[in-house]
Every structure is written in structure tokens, then in C-alpha cells.
Design a protein around this motif. Structure first.
Motif, PDB file in Angstrom:
ATOM      1  N   ARG A  13       0.863  -1.186   0.000  1.00 45.56           N
ATOM      2  CA  ARG A  13       0.000   0.000   0.000  1.00 45.56           C
ATOM      3  C   ARG A  13       0.895   1.230   0.000  1.00 45.56           C
ATOM      4  O   ARG A  13       1.919   1.279   0.663  1.00 45.56           O
ATOM      5  CB  ARG A  13      -0.889   0.033   1.255  1.00 45.56           C
ATOM      6  CG  ARG A  13      -1.937  -1.060   1.347  1.00 45.56           C
ATOM      7  CD  ARG A  13      -3.133  -0.791   0.455  1.00 45.56           C
ATOM      8  NE  ARG A  13      -3.718   0.525   0.695  1.00 45.56           N
ATOM      9  CZ  ARG A  13      -4.579   0.802   1.661  1.00 45.56           C
ATOM     10  NH1 ARG A  13      -4.943  -0.156   2.515  1.00 45.56           N
ATOM     11  NH2 ARG A  13      -5.085   2.018   1.779  1.00 45.56           N
ATOM     12  N   GLY A  14       0.514   2.269  -0.722  1.00 44.92           N
ATOM     13  CA  GLY A  14       1.264   3.507  -0.725  1.00 44.92           C
ATOM     14  C   GLY A  14       2.480   3.461  -1.630  1.00 44.92           C
ATOM     15  O   GLY A  14       2.647   2.555  -2.445  1.00 44.92           O
ATOM     16  N   ASP A  15       3.347   4.468  -1.500  1.00 49.22           N
ATOM     17  CA  ASP A  15       4.545   4.545  -2.322  1.00 49.22           C
ATOM     18  C   ASP A  15       5.648   5.248  -1.522  1.00 49.22           C
ATOM     19  O   ASP A  15       5.467   5.600  -0.354  1.00 49.22           O
ATOM     20  CB  ASP A  15       4.257   5.272  -3.639  1.00 49.22           C
ATOM     21  CG  ASP A  15       3.645   6.653  -3.407  1.00 49.22           C
ATOM     22  OD1 ASP A  15       3.806   7.221  -2.299  1.00 49.22           O
ATOM     23  OD2 ASP A  15       2.999   7.182  -4.337  1.00 49.22           O
ATOM     24  N   THR A  16       6.788   5.469  -2.182  1.00 49.04           N
ATOM     25  CA  THR A  16       7.930   6.060  -1.497  1.00 49.04           C
ATOM     26  C   THR A  16       7.642   7.478  -1.030  1.00 49.04           C
ATOM     27  O   THR A  16       8.048   7.887   0.069  1.00 49.04           O
ATOM     28  CB  THR A  16       9.166   6.041  -2.423  1.00 49.04           C
ATOM     29  OG1 THR A  16       9.485   4.672  -2.725  1.00 49.04           O
ATOM     30  CG2 THR A  16      10.365   6.690  -1.751  1.00 49.04           C
ATOM     31  N   ALA A  17       6.948   8.249  -1.831  1.00 50.97           N
ATOM     32  CA  ALA A  17       6.633   9.627  -1.444  1.00 50.97           C
ATOM     33  C   ALA A  17       5.811   9.653  -0.161  1.00 50.97           C
ATOM     34  O   ALA A  17       6.052  10.470   0.744  1.00 50.97           O
ATOM     35  CB  ALA A  17       5.880  10.334  -2.573  1.00 50.97           C
ATOM     36  N   ALA A  18       4.858   8.720  -0.050  1.00 51.57           N
ATOM     37  CA  ALA A  18       4.040   8.654   1.164  1.00 51.57           C
ATOM     38  C   ALA A  18       4.844   8.141   2.349  1.00 51.57           C
ATOM     39  O   ALA A  18       4.610   8.534   3.493  1.00 51.57           O
ATOM     40  CB  ALA A  18       2.826   7.750   0.922  1.00 51.57           C
ATOM     41  N   ALA A  19       5.820   7.268   2.075  1.00 53.25           N
ATOM     42  CA  ALA A  19       6.633   6.689   3.151  1.00 53.25           C
ATOM     43  C   ALA A  19       7.593   7.710   3.744  1.00 53.25           C
ATOM     44  O   ALA A  19       7.830   7.733   4.958  1.00 53.25           O
ATOM     45  CB  ALA A  19       7.406   5.481   2.636  1.00 53.25           C
ATOM     46  N   LEU A  20       8.180   8.559   2.895  1.00 56.45           N
ATOM     47  CA  LEU A  20       9.231   9.471   3.334  1.00 56.45           C
ATOM     48  C   LEU A  20       8.732  10.878   3.612  1.00 56.45           C
ATOM     49  O   LEU A  20       9.536  11.762   3.926  1.00 56.45           O
ATOM     50  CB  LEU A  20      10.352   9.521   2.286  1.00 56.45           C
ATOM     51  CG  LEU A  20      10.999   8.190   1.911  1.00 56.45           C
ATOM     52  CD1 LEU A  20      12.137   8.410   0.924  1.00 56.45           C
ATOM     53  CD2 LEU A  20      11.507   7.453   3.142  1.00 56.45           C
ATOM     54  N   GLY A  21       7.438  11.089   3.525  1.00 54.85           N
ATOM     55  CA  GLY A  21       6.896  12.431   3.756  1.00 54.85           C
ATOM     56  C   GLY A  21       7.056  12.882   5.199  1.00 54.85           C
ATOM     57  O   GLY A  21       7.296  12.080   6.113  1.00 54.85           O
ATOM     58  N   ASP A  22       6.897  14.164   5.424  1.00 56.09           N
ATOM     59  CA  ASP A  22       7.041  14.743   6.758  1.00 56.09           C
ATOM     60  C   ASP A  22       5.994  14.153   7.701  1.00 56.09           C
ATOM     61  O   ASP A  22       4.799  14.144   7.399  1.00 56.09           O
ATOM     62  CB  ASP A  22       6.885  16.265   6.675  1.00 56.09           C
ATOM     63  CG  ASP A  22       7.211  16.928   7.997  1.00 56.09           C
ATOM     64  OD1 ASP A  22       8.082  16.413   8.719  1.00 56.09           O
ATOM     65  OD2 ASP A  22       6.581  17.956   8.312  1.00 56.09           O
ATOM     66  N   GLY A  23       6.454  13.627   8.842  1.00 59.12           N
ATOM     67  CA  GLY A  23       5.546  13.049   9.818  1.00 59.12           C
ATOM     68  C   GLY A  23       5.029  11.685   9.440  1.00 59.12           C
ATOM     69  O   GLY A  23       4.057  11.195  10.039  1.00 59.12           O
TER      70      GLY A  23
ATOM     71  N   ALA B 171      17.494   9.395  23.798  1.00 61.09           N
ATOM     72  CA  ALA B 171      17.496  10.581  24.665  1.00 61.09           C
ATOM     73  C   ALA B 171      16.085  11.008  25.057  1.00 61.09           C
ATOM     74  O   ALA B 171      15.843  12.171  25.375  1.00 61.09           O
ATOM     75  CB  ALA B 171      18.237  11.747  24.010  1.00 61.09           C
ATOM     76  N   GLY B 172      15.138  10.068  25.006  1.00 65.47           N
ATOM     77  CA  GLY B 172      13.796  10.352  25.486  1.00 65.47           C
ATOM     78  C   GLY B 172      12.941  11.180  24.553  1.00 65.47           C
ATOM     79  O   GLY B 172      11.854  11.634  24.942  1.00 65.47           O
ATOM     80  N   ARG B 173      13.389  11.417  23.322  1.00 63.79           N
ATOM     81  CA  ARG B 173      12.581  12.204  22.383  1.00 63.79           C
ATOM     82  C   ARG B 173      11.423  11.359  21.858  1.00 63.79           C
ATOM     83  O   ARG B 173      11.597  10.208  21.491  1.00 63.79           O
ATOM     84  CB  ARG B 173      13.460  12.693  21.226  1.00 63.79           C
ATOM     85  CG  ARG B 173      14.643  13.550  21.678  1.00 63.79           C
ATOM     86  CD  ARG B 173      15.463  14.007  20.484  1.00 63.79           C
ATOM     87  NE  ARG B 173      16.644  14.748  20.906  1.00 63.79           N
ATOM     88  CZ  ARG B 173      17.857  14.202  21.060  1.00 63.79           C
ATOM     89  NH1 ARG B 173      18.033  12.926  20.818  1.00 63.79           N
ATOM     90  NH2 ARG B 173      18.872  14.948  21.449  1.00 63.79           N
ATOM     91  N   ARG B 174      10.237  11.957  21.800  1.00 62.14           N
ATOM     92  CA  ARG B 174       9.032  11.231  21.390  1.00 62.14           C
ATOM     93  C   ARG B 174       8.238  12.033  20.382  1.00 62.14           C
ATOM     94  O   ARG B 174       8.264  13.258  20.381  1.00 62.14           O
ATOM     95  CB  ARG B 174       8.142  10.922  22.603  1.00 62.14           C
ATOM     96  CG  ARG B 174       8.701   9.873  23.554  1.00 62.14           C
ATOM     97  CD  ARG B 174       7.796   9.713  24.777  1.00 62.14           C
ATOM     98  NE  ARG B 174       8.147   8.548  25.556  1.00 62.14           N
ATOM     99  CZ  ARG B 174       9.132   8.499  26.436  1.00 62.14           C
ATOM    100  NH1 ARG B 174       9.881   9.573  26.655  1.00 62.14           N
ATOM    101  NH2 ARG B 174       9.381   7.394  27.116  1.00 62.14           N
ATOM    102  N   THR B 175       7.515  11.295  19.540  1.00 59.43           N
ATOM    103  CA  THR B 175       6.595  11.931  18.594  1.00 59.43           C
ATOM    104  C   THR B 175       5.574  10.896  18.157  1.00 59.43           C
ATOM    105  O   THR B 175       5.625   9.736  18.564  1.00 59.43           O
ATOM    106  CB  THR B 175       7.360  12.489  17.371  1.00 59.43           C
ATOM    107  OG1 THR B 175       6.467  13.275  16.586  1.00 59.43           O
ATOM    108  CG2 THR B 175       7.913  11.368  16.506  1.00 59.43           C
ATOM    109  N   GLU B 176       4.636  11.322  17.327  1.00 60.55           N
ATOM    110  CA  GLU B 176       3.677  10.412  16.711  1.00 60.55           C
ATOM    111  C   GLU B 176       3.821  10.529  15.201  1.00 60.55           C
ATOM    112  O   GLU B 176       3.840  11.640  14.667  1.00 60.55           O
ATOM    113  CB  GLU B 176       2.247  10.731  17.143  1.00 60.55           C
ATOM    114  CG  GLU B 176       1.965  10.418  18.603  1.00 60.55           C
ATOM    115  CD  GLU B 176       0.503  10.585  18.951  1.00 60.55           C
ATOM    116  OE1 GLU B 176      -0.243  11.163  18.128  1.00 60.55           O
ATOM    117  OE2 GLU B 176       0.093  10.141  20.036  1.00 60.55           O
ATOM    118  N   LEU B 177       3.948   9.370  14.533  1.00 64.80           N
ATOM    119  CA  LEU B 177       4.098   9.351  13.078  1.00 64.80           C
ATOM    120  C   LEU B 177       2.926   8.594  12.463  1.00 64.80           C
ATOM    121  O   LEU B 177       2.429   7.624  13.040  1.00 64.80           O
ATOM    122  CB  LEU B 177       5.423   8.687  12.683  1.00 64.80           C
ATOM    123  CG  LEU B 177       6.711   9.352  13.188  1.00 64.80           C
ATOM    124  CD1 LEU B 177       7.927   8.542  12.793  1.00 64.80           C
ATOM    125  CD2 LEU B 177       6.824  10.780  12.662  1.00 64.80           C
TER     126      LEU B 177
END
Length: 861
Positions: free
Chosen positions: A604-614, A640-646
Motif C-alpha cells: 500500500r502507498g509509495d515512497t513519497a508517502a513513506a518518506l513524507g514529513d511526519g 534521549a527520550g525524544r518522542r513523537t507520533e508518526l
């Protein structure tokens, strides 16, 4: 009975010593591996305990990566002044040290070790715990000076006045050697380069206000644990459990952490040697069973006389088991001595590789001799138990008969039934392995099937002797006349003995056959994946994906003829999945034009969708197992405890994607990794030639650009295939070493069997000589008998190994390695080699038989 047992043992000591060699080898590997690992562990425990600070403050990092990021986590250097004011602190020291900075000499030759040990560039500060002392020259002052450890200076022929180039993450810089430092403790094999503290901070870490750790010395009378609590309280890390921004460790905890990192290396050596011991034990069991079975068969009259004189079954059985215990004690004692010698050899070998261990400090703990005697005596006792029961069944009337071999003509119905049942169960397990769609289930069924089919083949081996040896030796009568016919019939005479003798060789060759098929299939699968997925003209990378500094990337981009450069970088991550599971793995990051250098298959999807911001991409099967879909939001933890949601932007078919990433196949864009893992370094560069530049013209330019960076290699598709083949070959060499050990013991087994067979057939040999059989013909007959037995074992082993190998490939296919390859050249070579083994094993028994006195042989009882 005890006197009779001891006399019998000493009367057959030559034959029993051959069996004892199998025990000696297995015990030697067990004892040697334990002694060596204990010695190395004790040595490094002393090193870590003597060099660790009372309390150390480090950056907190709960994520461990299989592949390094190249980023150096730091703490503020100002912590040293802050902690110096804590009650109970005598002194604090700023540490600035990195292990990922290659160092080269003026000829662009690497200064670091080639054994996998690190090259450590650190700041120079002498304390009572320092592992080195200055022995010539002076301390480094300023950015242009450095110290080098004496071991590296000797190996690389460097001295005071020579110039080094340190390729640090912020950029390369030169430093002249102004002094030599000598280790005062064990050198773990590392190369050490020392700079003054301000230089180390600015040149290695990029800033003068940071450090990699802070060392804290306790005041006299202050316990480390107490000081740790006070330091933790000052830093706001609770009770010192490591929560918060920093990890606070006592000297003992620091030493344990360092020892745990070393433990993986030691475990590899220990388990490899225990693998050798296991093969020696397994093959030795066949040898011992065969030896005792034949000795008891030859002593039928002797045992019958003992029964006639009043010995009961229990006494006869106890007599045989006593002989086995004596054999086990002798073999274990010699094996323990050989194990000590093996450990000394390993210590000297490690010293040659740069790890300066001392054999005078060798550790022999009480578990080592206990393990040695448990293995040696236990294996011998278990192997002799069945022959002992058979001996107890000899009747007093056997003393009056001329029975040559007890039980030769007994039917093999029980073996057929048991072997058939176990074999059917093993075949069902292997069939289930081949049909399974889950890797864990397939691997479990594979292990069960291998064990059951091996046991079934050993049990049913005698049933296969007559049909197989009739085929293998079918040409003997035509080629060698009556001598060939007799050799074939001698091998057929006692199927149990022939089967047991061949089993020793069969085990080793089954292992080799299986691993050869598996490795050939892996190589072919990787070749296909590389051809399918790698679209770049060249891949630039270090060994083991060790990252390189950014200036390498910049210089490659500036090279004439270079078109596209796509970077690859790794980082440890932890993802919290919708099914509630938290998975720690390694993720990769790529530049946007990944499609130009790699062909990834997307579900499903492509490289552009995989490497996009977030965005993030993962393997479709991994996603399915954890209820992840395109559009799902995944919490991700970075170092170093950095967290985000992707957000999941694409799902890949990892079987066709070349295995990008690690578990889960996670990867994302470069913007994400630079935001959450700042200061990281590139692990690989995928390079395409610019339009109008042929790849074969670009390669020498790239190699010239990378001349100052000898650790970075330029590889095209063929080189990449060779790299994979070489890595697989390392595993294969280990298997071949196991084969060599199995063959050594198998040769002992064939020698033992033939020697006892010659004694057993003394009168027969005398009669053959009396009616005209020449010495040369007699030797040929025994050699041919040995060859057909060895080839029989090889055929059984390889047939079993090929089946195992095909099933291993089915398990690998679930991980995307779907190609099956059977290395027929290797298999034919092993069969030919087995025939040679048979010839070698028959040399001494054949020579002994040919030297018999004819009249004495005819009169032999």
C-alpha cells in the motif's frame, strides 16, 4: 569380580583408549571453553572495577540499537561544578570520549584494530583509576597534540612526531603524537588516542560546554550507594534508579554494564566451543556403544564362564559398567588436562589478536572439573549401559559354544517398528514445517523434525545396511574379484555393527549437508534480492554499517561524475502499536529519491508517502500482526527520550523490498531523523553516476576521493553479493570445523571397529591366508570394507542433511529468502572425501591383519 574387571580393563586398554579419545575431545572442549570464558570474565571484571569512577553520570538512553547511529549523546559539562558541591564528593571529572571516530596515519592507513575492538578517542586525565600511564614524551596541550597507546604504536609502527588524522563527527582534524601511554591493566584490544580536555570537547563533540559523562569520586568513608543517592537527588532523578534525564551508576553498576556488553562476545566463543563439545559427545556415544558391544560379543565365552562359576546377571552388568566408569575417569582426567591446554592456546590466540590476557592468571573454578567429570563419566556410563545389559544376558551355556558374535542373526523387527514410528513422527514434523506459514511454528517443527529423524535414522540404520551396501559395493566383485566380494560381505555380516560405525560419520555429514543447502539457498536468495532491489551504481559503506562522518558525504557529492547520492541512516526506536505491544527495533531513514537507487515493492502507498514529513513505512506482514493500517498514528520513541507520533504512510512487501530496516521494516524520511536524532552520521551512500559518465569511469574517482577514509568501501552489485557470500561463509566455515571434529572421531570409530573385527576374525583370516590369500589382497579387502562403511555413512548423512536443508530453506522463505539451491559439487566432494576417510581409517587395522602369523591365527580361540 573386581579383580576380573580390572584385569579385563587392562587387557583391552589399547582398544579402550581409542574410545577414550572421544571422551577426551568432548571434555577438552567443555573444560577449555569454561576456563577461557572464566579467565576473560575475571580479567575484565578487574579492569572495569579498577577503572570505573565511584559514581558516573551519563545521558539516559533506554533504547539499544543493533546498528550505531553515529550520534554522541552528551550531558552539560557544567554538571561537574554542580556535583562537586554535593556532600561526600571529593572530586569530579569531565569525560569526553567517542568510539566511532576512525583514525588514520599520514599514509591514510587505519590506526584502529582489525579485530572488532573499538578505536577510542578520549580526553587525557590521570587519576588513580587510569588504565594507562605516560611512559614517554609529554601530555597533550592544544588541538595539535595527542597521545597514543603503546600497543597500537608498536603494531602500526608509529612513534612520537608522527601525525594522525581523527575523523570525528564535527569534522576531521590532525594531531601530532607527543607521547606514548602504556596500559597498566589488561588491554582489551582497543586503540586509545588521548587529547587534552578542551580539544576533546570541541573537536569530538562539537561544543566545549558538553561531555559524554561526568565521573564523581567519593570522599573517604562515603559509600558509593550513598553518594549515588545524593547525586541523584541533586540531579532530580528520584532515588537513583536512572529515571529522568540522566543515568547515575555506581562503580559496581558501571562495571556490570561494561561486562554485560562484553558478555555477548564471550558467549559467542563459549557457545561455539560447547557446540564442538556437543558434536564430540554425540559422535563419541556411537563409538563407545560400538566398542563395548563388540568387546562383549568377543567375550561371550569369558562371560559365560563367569556365569557358570556363579556370577549372577547383576555382577556381570556391574563388571561391564565398572569398566565404563574406569574408562570415563581416565578420559575425563586426560580431557581436563587437554582442556587446560586448549584454554592456554585460546588465551595466546587472543593475545595475538591484541587482547593481552595472561595465562598465569588463568581461572579454574570448581564448576569446571565438576562439568568435565559429569560429561566424561556420564556419557561413558550411559553409552555402556545397553551393552552391559546385553552382557548380563549371556547364559552359562555360551561358555561351551563357539558363538563368534552374539546376536548377529537376531531379527531387526523391533528396530524396524521403533525406527518406523519415530521416523514417521519426524517426517510429519518436517512436513508441518514446510507447510507452516508462521516462522516461530515452522522453526519449532523443524527442530523437532531434525531430532526425530536423526534418532530414527540411527535406530533404523542397520535395516538400511543390506540394501544400500549391496548397491554401493555392487561393483566390487567385478573390479576386485573375490577380494571385493568378501569385503562387501564382511560389511553385510553384522548390520548392527556396520550401522553403528557409520552413524558416527553420518551425524557430522548430516549437519554439513543441511547447512550447505541452507547457506547456498541464502546466498542465492540474497543474490536475487540484490539484483531485484539494488538500483544504484555503487554503495558506499563501512564494515558492519559503522557510520562515517558527514564530510565523507560532502566529498562524495563533490566528486566529478557523481549524479545522485541517497543517504541511509539508522536509529534505535520503540513503537507503541495498536494491539498494545511496545516493540524496540532499528529504523532506517532515506533521502527522497530512494526510488532511483532501490526498487521497493509496496503493498500500500509509495515512497513519497513513506518518506513524507511526519510519515513512517513498515512491513505489511508486521503491520497485519499488530493491527496497523495505512493512516494509523503510531507513537515513536527515539534516543534521549525524544518522542513523537508518526502516521503510517505506506506498507511494504519486505520479501521484495530487500529487507530495508530491521524488525518491522520501519523507515522514514531524513527530515524525521535529523529532527529527533540530531548529530547522527550516515551508514551508507547509494550513488548513481551522472548522465554521460560511465560507472566504470566513476569508480576510480570515488576510490581516490575516499583514499583518506580507508574504512569506507566502494561496492557495486557484484561486490555487494561477494560481501554477503563472505558473511554466510563464516557460518559455513564453523560447520566445516564441526565436520572436521566429527570426522576425527568417526575415523577413531572406524579404526576401532576394524581393529576389533580383525581380532574377532583372527581364525578366519588365518584360514584365508592358508588357502592362498596374499598380504596385499588381505589389506585391500579390509580397506574396501572400510570404504564401503564410510560411504554408507556419508550417503545416509547427506540424504538426511539435504532433507533438513530443504526444510530450513522453507523457514527462510517465510522471511523472504525463497530461492532453493543444492550444492551438488560440495555433496559429491564430501562423498569422495568419505571414501578417502575410509582408506585412512583402515591403514593400521589392515597392516596388523597382514602381519598375523598364519599358524597362530588358525589356532586362535
Amino acid at each position: 569380580m573386581l579383580k576380573a574387571t580390572l584385569r579385563s580393563f587392562l587387557a583391552h586398554k589399547g582398544r579402550l583408549l581409542l574410545s577414550a579419545l572421544a571422551i577426551v575431545l568432548s571434555v577438552a572442549f567443555v573444560a577449555g571453553s569454561l576456563i577461557f570464558s572464566d579467565t576473560v570474565t575475571r580479567t575484565f571484571d578487574r579492569l572495569f572495577a579498577s577503572t570505573a569512577a565511584d559514581v558516573t553520570v551519563e545521558p539516559k538512553n533506554d533504547l539499544k540499537s543493533q546498528l550505531p547511529t553515529g550520534a554522541t549523546e552528551t550531558v552539560p559539562a557544567s554538571l561537574a561544578d554542580r556535583l562537586a558541591k554535593v556532600d561526600g564528593v571529593a572530586a569530579t571529572h569531565v569525560d569526553a570520549s567517542v568510539e566511532n571516530a576512525p583514525v588514520v596515519d599520514s599514509a591514510n592507513k587505519s590506526v584502529g584494530p582489525t579485530t572488532g575492538a573499538p578505536t577510542i578517542v578520549t580526553n587525557w586525565q590521570i587519576t588513580e583509576r587510569s588504565p594507562v600511564k605516560l611512559t614517554s614524551g609529554h601530555e597533550p596541550h592544544g588541538s595539535g597534540e595527542a597521545l597514543l597507546d603503546a600497543d597500537t604504536a608498536d603494531k602500526k609502527h608509529l612513534g612520537i612526531g608522527d601525525t594522525l588524522t581523527v575523523q570525528a563527527q564535527p569534522g576531521s582534524f590532525k594531531a601530532r603524537i607527543v607521547g606514548i601511554a602504556t596500559f597498566t591493566t589488561t588491554n582489551p584490544g582497543a586503540a586509545l588516542i588521548f587529547l587534552d580536555t578542551p580539544t576533546a570537547q570541541s573537536k569530538l563533540l562539537g561544543r566545549s560546554d558538553v561531555a559524554t559523562s561526568i565521573s564523581v569520586d567519593a570522599a573517604p568513608g562515603v559509600d558509593d550507594a550513598v553518594l549515588k543517592r545524593r547525586v541523584s537527588a541533586e540531579l532530580g532523578t528520584g532515588t537513583g534508579t536512572g529515571t529522568g534525564t540522566y543515568d547515575v551508576k555506581t562503580a559496581e553498576e558501571q562495571a556490570k554494564s561494561a561486562a554485560a556488553q562484553l558478555g555477548g562476545f564471550l558467549d559467542v566463543i563459549k557457545y561455539v566451543m560447547l557446540g564442538f563439545a556437543g558434536i564430540a559427545v554425540l559422535v563419541g556415544i556411537f563409538l563407545i556403544v560400538n566398542t563395548f558391544s563388540m568387546l562383549i560379543a568377543q567375550r561371550t565365552r569369558e562371560l559365560g564362564l563367569l556365569r557358570a562359576l556363579g556370577a549372577d546377571r547383576r555382577q556381570v552388568r556391574r563388571s561391564v559398567l565398572t569398566e565404563a566408569l574406569l574408562l570415563g575417569l581416565v578420559g575425563s582426567t586426560l580431557g581436563l588436562a587437554a582442556g587446560i591446554g586448549l584454554a592456554v592456546g585460546l588465551i595466546k590466540l587472543m593475545t595475538a589478536f591484541g587482547m593481552n590476557l595472561k595465562s598465569t592468571e588463568m581461572v579454574i573454578g570448581w564448576p569446571t572439573p565438576v562439568a568435565a567429570y559429569v560429561v566424561g563419566v556420564g556419557v561413558t556410563y550411559v553409552a555402556a549401559y545397553l551393552p552391559a545389559r546385553r552382557a548380563a544376558g549371556v547364559s552359562p551355556m555360551a561358555a561351551l559354544s563357539d558363538a563368534e558374535v552374539a546376536g548377529v542373526g537376531r531379527p531387526l523387527r523391533v528396530r524396524a517398528v521403533v525406527g518406523g514410528v519415530v521416523g514417521a513422527a519426524g517426517a510429519a514434523a518436517l512436513a508441518g514445517c514446510a507447510a507452516s506459514t508462521k516462522t516461530s511454528t515452522a522453526a519449532s517443527l523443524l527442530g523437532l523434525g531434525v531430532v526425530l529423524t536423526l534418532i530414527a535414522t540411527v535406530i533404523a540404520g542397520p535395516l538400511l545396511v543390506r540394501p544400500v551396501i549391496r548397491v554401493l559395493g555392487g561393483a566390487f566383485p567385478a573390479l576386485f574379484g573375490p577380494v571385493g566380494r568378501m569385503s562387501q560381505r564382511n560389511a553385510l555380516r553384522n548390520p548392527r555393527r556396520t550401522g553403528a560405525t557409520a552413524a558416527a560419520l553420518m551425524v557430522g555429514l548430516a549437519l554439513v549437508g543441511g547447512m550447505s543447502v541452507a547457506s547456498a539457498s541464502m546466498s542465492k536468495s540474497f543474490d536475487q534480492q540484490i539484483e531485484k532491489t539494488l538500483g544504484a551504481d555503487f554503495v558506499l559503506q563501512n564494515a558492519n554499517f559503522v557510520p562515517f562522518s558527514r564530510e565523507v558525504t560532502d566529498k562524495v557529492r563533490a566528486t566529478d561524475g557523481v549524479g545522485l547520492v541517497v543517504r541511509q541512516r539508522f536509529t534505535p526506536v520503540a513503537v507503541r502499536l495498536p494491539d498494545g505491544k511496545r516493540v524496540e527495533t532499528t529504523a532506517a531513514a532515506y533521502d527522497p529519491r530512494l526510488d532511483d537507487v532501490a526498487h521497493i515493492t509496496y503493498a500500500r502507498g509509495d515512497t513519497a508517502a513513506a518518506l513524507g514529513d511526519g510519515r513512517i513505512a513498515m512491513d505489511a506482514k508486521f503491520a497485519e500482526d499488530h493491527d496497523v493500517r495505512v493512516g494509523s498514528t503510531i507513537p515513536v520513541e527515539f534516543p534521549a527520550g525524544r518522542r513523537t507520533e508518526l502516521t503510517v504512510g505506506a506498507l511494504t512487501d519486505q520479501a521484495g523490498s530487500g529487507g530495508f530496516g530491521m524488525q518491522g521494516g520501519l523507515f522514514f524520511g531524513f527530515g524525521t531523523i535529523e529532527k529527533y536524532v540530531p548529530g547522527g552520521q550516515d551508514s551508507s551512500l547509494y550513488v548513481n553516476a551522472a548522465p554521460g559518465t560511465a560507472p566504470d569511469r566513476l569508480r576510480p574517482r570515488l576510490e581516490k576521493t575516499l583514499d583518506p577514509y580507508p574504512q569506507v568501501q566502494v561496492r557495486d552489485q557484484a561486490d555487494y553479493k561477494k560481501l554477503v557470500h563472505d558473511q554466510i561463509a563464516v557460518l559455513l566455515y564453523l560447520v566445516y570445523a564441526l565436520l572436521g571434529l566429527a570426522i576425527v572421531i568417526a575415523v577413531l570409530g572406524v579404526v576401532n571397529t576394524l581393529a576389533l573385527s580383525v581380532v574377532e576374525r583372527t581364525r578366519e583370516i588365518g584360514l584365508l591366508r592358508a588357502i592362498g590369500l596374499g598380504r596385499r589382497q588381505l589389506r585391500r579387502m579390509i580397506r574396501l570394507e572400510s570404504v564401503v562403511i564410510a560411504v554408507f555413512g556419508a550417503v545416509l548423512g547427506l540424504a538426511l542433511g539435504i532433507v533438513w536443508g530443504v526444510c530450513v530453506q522453507q523457514v527462510l522463505a517465510l522471511q523472504g529468502m525463497k530461492a532453493l539451491a543444492i550444492p551438488w559439487t560440495t555433496i559429491v566432494a564430501v562423498v569422495v572425501g568419505s571414501a578417502l576417510v575410509g582408506i585412512v581409517a583402515a591403514l593400521l587395522p589392515a597392516l596388523r591383519a597382514s602381519r598375523m602369523n598364519v599358524l597362530a591365527a588358525i589356532a586362535h580361540e
